[in-house]
Design a protein around this motif. Structure first.
Motif, mmCIF file in Angstrom:
data_model
loop_
_atom_site.group_PDB
_atom_site.id
_atom_site.type_symbol
_atom_site.label_atom_id
_atom_site.label_comp_id
_atom_site.label_asym_id
_atom_site.label_seq_id
_atom_site.Cartn_x
_atom_site.Cartn_y
_atom_site.Cartn_z
ATOM 1 N N ASP A 288 91.041 -33.307 -65.760
ATOM 2 C CA ASP A 288 90.618 -31.901 -65.833
ATOM 3 C C ASP A 288 89.883 -31.614 -67.140
ATOM 4 O O ASP A 288 88.870 -30.907 -67.164
ATOM 5 C CB ASP A 288 91.826 -30.961 -65.709
ATOM 6 N N GLN A 351 89.303 -30.858 -54.668
ATOM 7 C CA GLN A 351 89.841 -30.478 -55.974
ATOM 8 C C GLN A 351 89.972 -28.946 -56.068
ATOM 9 O O GLN A 351 90.957 -28.418 -56.574
ATOM 10 C CB GLN A 351 88.871 -31.005 -57.053
ATOM 11 N N ASN A 355 93.595 -26.931 -56.205
ATOM 12 C CA ASN A 355 93.939 -26.055 -57.327
ATOM 13 C C ASN A 355 94.351 -24.670 -56.832
ATOM 14 O O ASN A 355 95.336 -24.097 -57.299
ATOM 15 C CB ASN A 355 92.771 -25.953 -58.310
ATOM 16 N N ASN A 359 98.078 -23.400 -57.282
ATOM 17 C CA ASN A 359 98.316 -22.169 -58.056
ATOM 18 C C ASN A 359 99.180 -21.207 -57.241
ATOM 19 O O ASN A 359 100.143 -20.637 -57.747
ATOM 20 C CB ASN A 359 96.996 -21.466 -58.389
ATOM 21 N N GLY A 421 91.865 -25.262 -64.168
ATOM 22 C CA GLY A 421 91.615 -25.443 -62.737
ATOM 23 C C GLY A 421 90.617 -24.452 -62.162
ATOM 24 O O GLY A 421 89.646 -24.850 -61.493
#
Ligand SMILES: Nc1ncnc2c1ncn2[C@@H]1O[C@H](COP(=O)(O)OP(=O)(O)OP(=O)(O)O)[C@@H](O)[C@H]1O
Ligand SMILES: [Mg+2]
Length: 473
Positions: A288, A351, A355, A359, A421
């Motif tokens: 990241d 990705q 994320n 989250n 993210g």
């Protein structure tokens, strides 16, 4: 005050001084002309008085000669005094050039008066015939004619001077008027110019002051931004060290246990699993960080190919399902447009979705719900991730996609994060010509993230690339 304004004020003062000097000179000239004119009138008047007095004396003498009455001599006596005074005045006031004429007039008048006096004396003595004889000789008449001629000459000269002086006076008046108008116009123009320059000067000053205030405002803004960035950097370093320390502790701790009890297979299996999980967390963080760095330098590259979004989302959901289950969060999916294809980078899009869903699970307490839906809206495919979790405050919402922004209480442990993210997700979505946005009704009222990507129509023979890919774990 600027140099040009000062110069102009000096010019205005000079113009006014020149104006005053010119006016003074013109008034002086006019006064001299007026004095000349008055003097001419006085001289003409005196000439007239002299001639009248001589004529009066002659008339008185005639009256006395004819009547013998002394009363007729009264004007004669008066005239004699007047003539003396007038001749004195004429001598004083006449210009030198006419001195000869005045002398001649003086002499002739004296002679004329002598003759008059002689005849008066003869009459008093009773010798009228002798007096008549003197008169008949005509010398007195000739003298009188000469006196008239001299007076006429003097009068003509004086009238010529008067005319010249009158003309000069009129010219001087015109000059005075013209110079006054000219000088006043220049002074007025200079005053107006001065006022205009002053105004411009003041406007320039206020503009400069405004520019300075604007510069100061920008400088303060830049400083506060720099301070915020610095604070964020400090926060980030603290978070980073914290986030790195926890998995590393776990790895080191389990390795020590393994060293002490190498022969316990159950312990070994648990140690391997924990070490791997924490190492993967560390790996994800490093990746990241690298992605964020690439994104900020514009170096994040995509490998585009037709990608089936439905497969991608299903694969991601499978990856995160255990985590949702372990946290007691219900994971619901509505994949209404499972066959939609976009021109995208499978790994990068996965990705993004990972994320968003991670989250949602991370910030939703036990018993909560996370819903993932996939729909098609016209030419776009829309992925919506909604949760019933802690929500996002109104103040934090506009900054949610900025790097290192973390709101609310920090989540620690393996599910913690660096706050990168969403910023990476936004960058990836925009590289795909899509949009991402977040909504929330506020703290503890859940949040919703919407990703919109342009869909493509597949031609005959083309296959969606990444149906077989696994999402990044
Ligand atoms: N679904 C959500 N509900 C409430 N807050 C959220 C949600 N998603 C993101 N946030 C807030 O936005 C912040 C930024 O999210 P982001 O995904 O960029 O970072 P992170 O999850 O904290 O760390 P990272 O993703 O780098 O591991 C989060 O820390 C959290 O405060
Ligand atoms: Mg995150």
């Amino acid at each position: 005050m600027s140099v040009s304004v000062r110069l102009l004020i000096a010019l205005v003062v000079l113009a006014l001084i020149a104006d005053v000097l010119l006016a003074y000179r013109n008034i002086n000239t006019l006064l001299v002309q007026e004095q000349n004119i008055s003097a001419s009138y006085v001289r003409l008047n005196t000439l007239e008085r002299t001639l009248t007095a001589i004529t009066d004396a002659e008339t008185g003498q005639r009256g006395f000669l004819i009547t013998g009455n002394e009363e007729y001599l009264a004007p004669y006596d008066n005239a004699r005094h007047t003539i003396d005074a007038s001749l004195r005045e004429l001598r004083q006031m006449w210009p030198d050039a006419a001195g000869g004429d005045i002398d001649a007039l003086d002499r002739l008048t004296e002679s004329k008066l002598g003759e008059l006096e002689h005849t008066v004396e003869l009459r008093r003595e009773g010798r009228l015939t002798a007096a008549e004889a003197v008169m008949r000789r005509g010398a007195g008449m000739t003298q009188m004619d000469t006196i008239r001629a001299i007076i006429q000459t003097l009068r003509s000269g004086e009238e010529a001077r008067l005319q010249a002086a009158t003309l000069n006076s009129a010219r001087s008046r015109r000059t005075a008027f013209t110079t006054a108008v000219f000088a006043t116009s220049i002074a007025l123009a200079a005053v107006f110019l001065c006022l205009w320059l002053l105004r411009r000067d003041l406007e320039q000053r206020s503009r400069v002051a405004e520019e300075r205030a604007e510069l100061l405002r920008r400088e303060q803004e830049a400083r506060s931004q720099a301070e915020t960035a610095n604070r964020m950097k400090d926060d980030f370093l603290a978070t980073l060290s914290h986030e790195l320390r926890n998995p590393l502790h776990a790895v080191v701790g389990w390795l020590q246990i393994l060293r002490q009890r190498p022969d316990d297979p159950a312990l070994r299996a648990r140690a391997m699993e924990t070490v791997e999980r924490n190492a993967r967390a560390l790996q994800r963080m490093i990746e990241d960080l690298l992605d964020a760095s690439r994104a900020s330098r514009g170096k994040l590259e995509l490998s585009l190919a037709p990608t089936a979004v439905g497969t991608l989302v299903t694969s991601v959901l499978e990856t995160v399902r255990p985590s949702a289950a372990s946290r007691g969060v219900e994971l619901i999916e509505h994949l209404a447009a499972a066959n939609v294809v976009v021109n995208g980078d499978y790994d990068r899009l996965a990705q993004v979705v990972i994320n968003l869903v991670s989250n949602a699970i991370k910030f939703t307490p036990e018993g909560g719900r996370v819903t993932v839906s996939l729909t098609r809206e016209g030419e776009a495919v829309v992925i919506v991730v909604t949760d019933t979790g802690r929500g996002i405050s109104r103040e934090a919402l506009p900054h949610i996609f900025e790097p290192f922004r973390q709101t609310g209480p920090h989540v620690t442990g393996a599910e913690g994060g660096l706050g990168l993210g969403l910023s990476i997700a936004k960058h990836i979505v925009e590289l795909h010509s899509g949009t991402i946005c977040a909504t929330s009704d506020g703290t503890d009222r859940g949040a919703s993230f919407v990703v919109r990507l342009p869909a493509i129509r597949l031609g005959v023979g083309s296959e969606p690339k990444a149906i077989t890919h696994d999402a990044r774990s």
